[in-house]
Write an enzyme that holds these catalytic residues in place. Structure first.
Site, PDB file in Angstrom:
ATOM      1  N   GLY A 251     -23.936 -33.464 -62.846  1.00  0.00           N
ATOM      2  CA  GLY A 251     -23.451 -32.108 -62.629  1.00  0.00           C
ATOM      3  C   GLY A 251     -21.934 -32.032 -62.759  1.00  0.00           C
ATOM      4  O   GLY A 251     -21.408 -31.286 -63.556  1.00  0.00           O
TER       5      GLY A 251
ATOM      6  N   THR B 271     -26.026 -39.600 -57.848  1.00  0.00           N
ATOM      7  CA  THR B 271     -25.124 -40.403 -57.037  1.00  0.00           C
ATOM      8  C   THR B 271     -25.855 -41.407 -56.159  1.00  0.00           C
ATOM      9  O   THR B 271     -25.247 -42.337 -55.655  1.00  0.00           O
ATOM     10  CB  THR B 271     -24.310 -39.463 -56.143  1.00  0.00           C
ATOM     11  OG1 THR B 271     -25.230 -38.521 -55.565  1.00  0.00           O
ATOM     12  CG2 THR B 271     -23.292 -38.695 -56.953  1.00  0.00           C
TER      13      THR B 271
ATOM     14  N   ILE C 238     -19.060 -47.754 -46.367  1.00  0.00           N
ATOM     15  CA  ILE C 238     -19.737 -47.712 -47.662  1.00  0.00           C
ATOM     16  C   ILE C 238     -21.215 -47.963 -47.405  1.00  0.00           C
ATOM     17  O   ILE C 238     -21.606 -49.016 -46.892  1.00  0.00           O
ATOM     18  CB  ILE C 238     -19.134 -48.770 -48.621  1.00  0.00           C
ATOM     19  CG1 ILE C 238     -17.652 -48.461 -48.863  1.00  0.00           C
ATOM     20  CG2 ILE C 238     -19.913 -48.811 -49.938  1.00  0.00           C
ATOM     21  CD1 ILE C 238     -17.345 -47.070 -49.384  1.00  0.00           C
TER      22      ILE C 238
ATOM     23  N   LYS D 208     -23.725 -50.970 -54.095  1.00  0.00           N
ATOM     24  CA  LYS D 208     -24.063 -50.884 -55.519  1.00  0.00           C
ATOM     25  C   LYS D 208     -23.908 -49.453 -56.055  1.00  0.00           C
ATOM     26  O   LYS D 208     -23.208 -49.231 -57.050  1.00  0.00           O
ATOM     27  CB  LYS D 208     -25.502 -51.363 -55.732  1.00  0.00           C
ATOM     28  CG  LYS D 208     -25.889 -51.515 -57.190  1.00  0.00           C
ATOM     29  CD  LYS D 208     -27.293 -52.103 -57.291  1.00  0.00           C
ATOM     30  CE  LYS D 208     -27.636 -52.431 -58.732  1.00  0.00           C
ATOM     31  NZ  LYS D 208     -28.979 -53.042 -58.816  1.00  0.00           N
TER      32      LYS D 208
ATOM     33  N   GLN E 139     -20.524 -45.292 -58.608  1.00  0.00           N
ATOM     34  CA  GLN E 139     -19.824 -44.003 -58.558  1.00  0.00           C
ATOM     35  C   GLN E 139     -18.359 -44.178 -58.921  1.00  0.00           C
ATOM     36  O   GLN E 139     -17.786 -43.383 -59.668  1.00  0.00           O
ATOM     37  CB  GLN E 139     -19.885 -43.444 -57.138  1.00  0.00           C
ATOM     38  CG  GLN E 139     -21.151 -42.782 -56.829  1.00  0.00           C
ATOM     39  CD  GLN E 139     -20.876 -41.312 -56.576  1.00  0.00           C
ATOM     40  OE1 GLN E 139     -20.492 -40.588 -57.480  1.00  0.00           O
ATOM     41  NE2 GLN E 139     -21.051 -40.891 -55.371  1.00  0.00           N
TER      42      GLN E 139
ATOM     43  N   GLY F  91     -17.162 -40.264 -48.305  1.00  0.00           N
ATOM     44  CA  GLY F  91     -17.424 -39.646 -49.617  1.00  0.00           C
ATOM     45  C   GLY F  91     -16.562 -40.281 -50.684  1.00  0.00           C
ATOM     46  O   GLY F  91     -15.397 -40.596 -50.467  1.00  0.00           O
TER      47      GLY F  91
ATOM     48  N   GLY G 257     -17.292 -39.582 -54.424  1.00  0.00           N
ATOM     49  CA  GLY G 257     -17.496 -39.050 -55.776  1.00  0.00           C
ATOM     50  C   GLY G 257     -16.217 -38.631 -56.469  1.00  0.00           C
ATOM     51  O   GLY G 257     -16.073 -38.795 -57.677  1.00  0.00           O
ATOM     52  N   GLU G 258     -15.290 -38.075 -55.720  1.00  0.00           N
ATOM     53  CA  GLU G 258     -14.104 -37.504 -56.356  1.00  0.00           C
ATOM     54  C   GLU G 258     -12.874 -38.397 -56.280  1.00  0.00           C
ATOM     55  O   GLU G 258     -12.077 -38.432 -57.215  1.00  0.00           O
ATOM     56  CB  GLU G 258     -13.846 -36.126 -55.758  1.00  0.00           C
ATOM     57  CG  GLU G 258     -14.930 -35.178 -56.250  1.00  0.00           C
ATOM     58  CD  GLU G 258     -14.972 -33.850 -55.560  1.00  0.00           C
ATOM     59  OE1 GLU G 258     -15.219 -33.855 -54.334  1.00  0.00           O
ATOM     60  OE2 GLU G 258     -14.778 -32.825 -56.219  1.00  0.00           O
TER      61      GLU G 258
END
Ligand code: MOS
Length: 735
Positions: free
Chosen positions: A236, A465, A626, A630, A635, A699, A701-702
């Site tokens: 996405g 993710t 975390i 993996k 990510q 988090g 992802g970014e």
């Protein structure tokens, strides 16, 4: 993964629980539901960028065998305007004949087969009253404005002008980032099925509940009449956070013809009506003392938006708190051009913002003749100076230290053009990253079943993710079950409500809810056991009992234990269930919550051809706990690869005269492929954050793509002595 102890899966490199389904084709995506009597929709899109539709001739198209309907503004149902939102302004729903941008959705052709719909779509003849579009912001900068008023987008502390005047060393430059497109492997797709006035939509979305609510609004239905299902999504990156017009049009045409309809966008059709990362032009001023300490920081961003909605790319936000500086000012303005509405794209704001700030920091380091890591350590922020709050945790110094050590940074000769490999110039660059940790309310339901397995459910999304996997781990550990005895279900608005999968918050938000629901289930079964005369745990204090090895045991004496199956067997074999919600708490609001990272890049540049290759990349990231090393590592690697594209190749190119996108496919819009991808090393710095949320995850992802482009740009400068302030760094800019 074998050799995993029960209750001890979190943090381990657990394989994806949905991996097998994905590689065997068993995972169903939005356009893969074989429904009875299904019709196929193909979008019609404008081939001009501004003006009006003059005429639509569908005669020839309608003669194609199998065509069911051709829906355009001439015959589309009215979609009621709701003044309370900009919903109808922002999406083009065939309510009039106005064209605002290239590839605007202007119709849907529906047929019995995809081939017939495609052929018919190619035969629809549309003529336009064309106007000259403006698609490049450079000529429009004098019209830049701040939505909400001149100072509404401003942040200020101290007195930047005065401090700037007095600064011993100054760097002042303008940086530019291009429009980019998200490019998920699976383009947007919708399958819409009506049953009376009830609508079910299979949708490729990062936000099932928002999609449900938007569809409900469009059709004047209560949300309870709309169900959205998203079991799998092929990426996405932000483009699927919004309900775009094709989703609503697919449901509208399905209603019109009384048949289920599926519609998938072709790759080229995504370069307009489904958002993009907008162009930014960013002016940065850094003033420092001779010791490198920042005394003045100004960051002003002008970004592109469309003619019909105000989208702000908050690129200056990162400058408000990443470094310590008493005098800071940031500002955001936008410029209207004739393009589709921009939207969030992975690390919106920070990804382009970090390119400007972290390039400028590198320029400042050279101006000061100071090592770039040293400069950043001198300016390390002990607290969030923007919100004046302590960090909930901040491992940035450790990221620099571990990253530099593993990368071998101390061997770097800071002189540009000083390092070579054969004929190639070698450069090493670094940059810092930070991203806020968001948390919205999430809910989950856990059912411990009489056979000793657990069904865990939450209306969240797995956008690739690893949500399925990580939530299985959270539940398995909390219930002391093996991973194989936990089934996690998501992607259905009939499940407990959870937030959109964006802002890097899914693992922390949903994980916290799953964890709380599991604890509730354990409490409930503990109560049952202690009250049961036949249980070895009978009569013990509830607090002395814990989940262990697929059942319960005494903390102090684990030999006194009983399995869930045994306990439930004596109690009517009824499931034990609990639903829990988790949202940010008041204590956490007393802290500033961010992840941090340090990125290190090595590039090789061919001095004759100007070609750049990233040959090595290392990221050290502090992102709390975390949950799966993996999927988390994957990510970060994905973010780095996305960042390599941002640095070197990705750019939506628009023709100034027609306004049309000139590279609307993956053959011409260049994403990094395996051959462009170097050896990538990821270090997760050990970080324990006890306030951020119940599971301590921040988090990832970014944070994974913030600072990647500047690390590479800084490496290119080190290799070549050329400072490229405009992305992407293509070879023409280096020759
Ligand atoms: Mo991301 S732009 O929050 O999918």
């Amino acid at each position: 993964m074998s050799g995993l102890k029960i209750g001890n899966s979190l943090g381990k490199p657990v394989d994806r629980v949905d991996g097998r389904l994905k590689v065997t084709g068993g995972a169903k995506y939005a356009a893969e539901y074989p429904l009875k009597n299904l019709a196929y929709g193909v979008l019609l899109q404008s081939t001009v960028s501004k003006g009006r539709i003059k005429k639509i001739d569908t005669q020839e198209a309608e003669r194609v065998p199998g065509v069911v309907t051709i829906m355009t503004y001439l015959n589309a149902p009215k979609i009621p305007a709701k003044p309370a939102s900009d919903f109808n302004n922002a999406l083009h729903l065939l309510q009039d004949n106005v064209i605002y941008h290239d590839r605007q959705n202007i119709g849907v052709v529906v047929a019995d087969t995809f081939e017939a719909a495609s052929e018919a779509a190619s035969l629809v003849k549309i003529t336009y009253d064309r106007k000259a579009p403006t698609v490049h912001i450079e000529s429009e900068l004098s019209k830049a404005f701040a939505p909400g008023g001149e100072h509404s987008q401003q942040t200020k502390r101290g007195d930047v002008d005065n401090a700037w005047k007095k600064a011993a060393v100054k760097v002042e430059h303008t940086y530019k980032t291009p429009a980019e497109i998200h490019s998920p492997m699976e383009p947007h797709a919708t399958t819409a099925v009506w049953d009376g006035d009830e609508l079910t939509v299979y949708e490729s979305t990062q936000a099932i509940f928002a999609t449900r609510d938007n569809l409900a609004k469009a059709f004047g239905l209560p949300p309870s009449k709309v169900r959205v299902i998203t079991h799998f999504i092929g990426g996405g990156f932000g483009t699927k956070l919004t309900t775009w017009s094709a989703t609503i049009l697919t449901a509208a045409v399905a209603k019109k013809i009384g048949r289920p309809v599926k519609l998938a966008l072709a790759r080229s059709q995504t370069f307009g009506p489904t958002g993009h990362r907008p162009v930014t032009i960013q002016a940065v001023k850094l003033g420092a003392g001779a010791d490198g300490k920042l005394v003045a920081l100004s960051h002003e961003c002008i970004s592109e938006t469309c003619s019909y909605s105000d989208f702000i790319e908050h690129a200056s936000g990162i400058s408000t708190r990443l470094y310590s500086c008493p005098n800071v000012s940031t500002n955001q303005k936008i410029v209207r051009v004739d393009v589709g509405m921009p939207t969030w794209m992975r690390a919106p704001g920070e990804a382009p913002g970090s390119f400007a700030l972290e390039s400028a920091m590198d320029e400042l380091a050279y101006a000061l003749k100071m090592d770039p890591i040293q400069l950043r350590l001198v300016n390390y922020a002990n607290k969030d100076e923007h919100d004046n709050l302590p960090w909930s945790s901040n491992s940035l110094k450790e990221c620099y230290k571990q990253g530099a050590a593993k990368f071998g940074w101390q061997k770097r000769n800071p002189q540009p053009r000083s390092m070579r490999k054969g004929d190639l110039l070698v450069g090493w660059g670094m940059a810092t990253a930070t991203h806020p940790t968001f948390r919205m309310k999430a809910s989950a339901k856990v059912k411990l079943l009489p056979d000793g397995t657990a069904l865990v459910q939450s209306g969240t999304q797995d956008i690739g993710t690893g949500t399925y996997t990580v939530m299985t781990q959270v539940a398995a550990d909390a219930l002391a079950l093996p991973l194989t005895k936990v089934k996690f279900e998501l992607g259905d608005t009939l499940l407990p409500e959870s937030p959109l999968s964006g802002g890097s918050m899914t693992a922390a938000a949903v994980g916290s809810a799953v964890s709380l629901a599991c604890l509730d289930v354990v409490k409930k079964i503990v109560k049952i056991a202690v009250a049961d005369k036949s249980s070895p745990l009978h009569g013990h204090k509830e607090n002395d009992i814990q989940a262990s090895n697929q059942g319960l045991c005494l903390r102090a004496d684990p030999k006194i234990a009983e399995s869930y199956v045994e306990i439930m067997k004596r109690h009517g074999s009824l499931p034990v269930e609990a639903t829990a919600s988790s949202a940010s708490d008041a204590n956490a609001e007393k802290y500033s919550k961010h992840s941090f990272g340090a990125h290190f890049a090595e590039v090789q540049v061919d001095p004759d051809l100007g070609t750049v290759r990233v040959t090595r990349f290392l990221s050290a990231v502090g992102a709390g706990r975390i949950l799966n090393s993996k999927t988390a590592g994957s990510q970060i690697k994905g973010g780095i690869i996305y960042g390599i594209g941002m640095a070197l190749t990705e750019e939506i190119l628009r023709d100034g005269a027609s306004g049309r996108v000139m590279n609307a496919d993956l053959g011409e819009y260049h994403l990094p492929v395996h051959a462009d991808t170097p050896d990538i090393n990821v270090i997760f710095v050990d970080e324990h954050d006890s306030v951020i949320n119940p599971i301590g995850a921040k988090g990832i992802g970014e944070i994974a793509m913030i600072g990647i482009a500047p690390a590479i740009a800084n490496a290119v400068y080190h290799a070549t002595g050329k400072r490229i302030r405009e992305l992407p760094i293509t070879l023409d800019k280096l020759l």
